[in-house]
Design an enzyme around this catalytic site. Structure first.
Site: not given
Length: 412
Positions: A135, A138, A253, A373
């Protein structure tokens, strides 16, 4: 909430358990490879090889992709059957962790947003265990605020040329394909100028650099893309509309992370405390009971999700609640494990459990970040469950202006 299987679900569970009894290694047997991949205690090459062989066995016997359409190698069953299958398989010494990103995230996203050609090309090799995925989302300045990503993709004929950097990419070192987000329109607001690509990780211009974690493993990598050329037919969804596609991936996810808790973990830790003669320590007993209670609460969250799915309702913020709860549970489980081990807890890779509990303790903080998060999940819960007002957006401007403003504030 319904805690019991329907007759059809009970029949499916019995069939699954009978097949697993006949084909899967038992936990604790020499063939057990159910632990150590994420925590860094397993040999990666050996674990991946075993997982590939197991995934091919599942495919050959019709147990891969429980909810996927039969034409793409799946079983064509429902979400409840998928949850039952996951719970049953967790009782055996097997692990499909190396395929979580592909089968658990990329696959459902391609099924929902992909073209027929993309489904034909990617889904069957994925279920067979022939191709692994990572993936590429980020970035160093776009983690929890993923929509701030700066990796750029520029059209060039029937290709896109991509340059940028990704980080915290799980499994990049063994991945054959990646899900890539890149900015394709600087004049749109930050969520409206992103495109979702499927990229061959062997493409020239891609460099993978493993990041060593405190567990000792390098499960994460940073990935650099230097003028990487991606064919236009590897865009997933519409150009500039990748944020809607991304939402599908992120929802899957969160569900994967939340569903990763094994019911046996808290029980195993209680058994270890008894074996080490620590069962009479009142503070430790309280910590162990707390872990056991939290694991049971997580199971009830799963029952609620299963009930919604069995009634044909799509889950909403349940996955955020489950993911947030899972992160806190795993943190407390790791702390209780080290308290149980005492001085042995300082011996990495040694002591009771062979170092598995120490590895879990070291790996637990990552779950508070992965998949969004804890703070992001609390925002989702606050807005979508509690009905709290959303903060006024401060970035509803063209991304070009947003980046320029940041540079000016930084004195660049």
């Amino acid at each position: 909430m319904d805690f019991d299987d329907t007759p059809e679900e009970a029949s499916f569970r019995a069939e699954a358990r009978a097949w697993l009894d006949a084909h899967a290694p038992a936990k604790g047997s020499p063939e057990d490879f159910s632990q150590g991949y994420l925590e860094g205690t397993a040999d990666v090459a050996d674990h991946v090889a075993r997982a590939k062989a197991w995934q091919r066995t599942l495919f050959d016997h019709g147990w891969a992709g429980i909810t996927w359409p039969r034409e793409y190698g799946g079983r064509g069953a429902g979400a409840v059957e998928s949850m039952i299958w996951g719970a049953e398989m967790a009782r055996y010494g097997v692990n499909v962790g190396p395929f979580a990103v592909g089968i658990g995230m990329a696959g459902p996203t391609i099924l929902r947003h992909g073209t027929d050609a993309q489904k034909e090309r990617f889904l069957v090799p994925m279920l067979k265990g022939e191709e692994m995925w990572c993936q590429l989302f980020s970035e160093p300045e776009a983690g929890s605020d993923l929509a701030s990503l700066r990796t750029r993709a520029v059209p060039d004929g029937d290709e896109w040329v991509v340059t940028g950097q990704k980080v915290w990419t799980s499994g990049a070192e063994v991945a054959d394909w990646g899900m890539l987000l890149a900015r394709t329109d600087l004049d749109a607001t930050k969520r409206k100028g992103i495109t979702y690509f499927l990229v061959d990780m062997a493409t020239p211009g891609i460099e993978r650099r493993p990041l060593r974690q405190m567990t000792g493993s390098s499960h994460f990598s940073e990935v650099f893309l230097d003028e990487v050329r991606i064919p236009a037919d590897q865009v997933l969804g519409e150009v500039h509309q990748g944020w809607a596609v991304t939402a599908t991936t992120l929802a899957n996810e969160r569900g994967l992370i939340a569903g990763g808790n094994k019911a046996s973990d808290a029980v195993a830790l209680c058994e270890l405390a008894a074996k080490l003669g620590r069962g009479d320590d009142p503070a430790l007993r309280q910590a162990l009971v707390d872990c056991w209670i939290r694991q049971r609460i997580q199971a009830y969250h799963g029952y609620r999700l299963q009930t919604a799915l069995s009634q044909g309702r799509q889950p909403g913020p349940e996955t955020s609640i489950m993911k947030l709860f899972a992160a806190e549970y795993l943190r407390r489980l790791g702390a209780a494990a080290l308290a149980t081990l005492g001085a042995d807890g300082m011996r990495a890779g040694e002591g009771p459990g062979g170092g598995d509990w120490q590895a879990r303790f070291l790996h637990a903080p990552a779950i508070g970040i992965a998949g969004g998060s804890n703070e992001v999940q609390r925002n989702i819960i606050g807005e979508r469950v509690l009905g709290l007002p959303r903060e006024a957006p401060a970035d509803d401007v063209p991304f070009r202006e947003l980046v320029s403003g940041r540079r000016e504030r930084a004195g660049a």
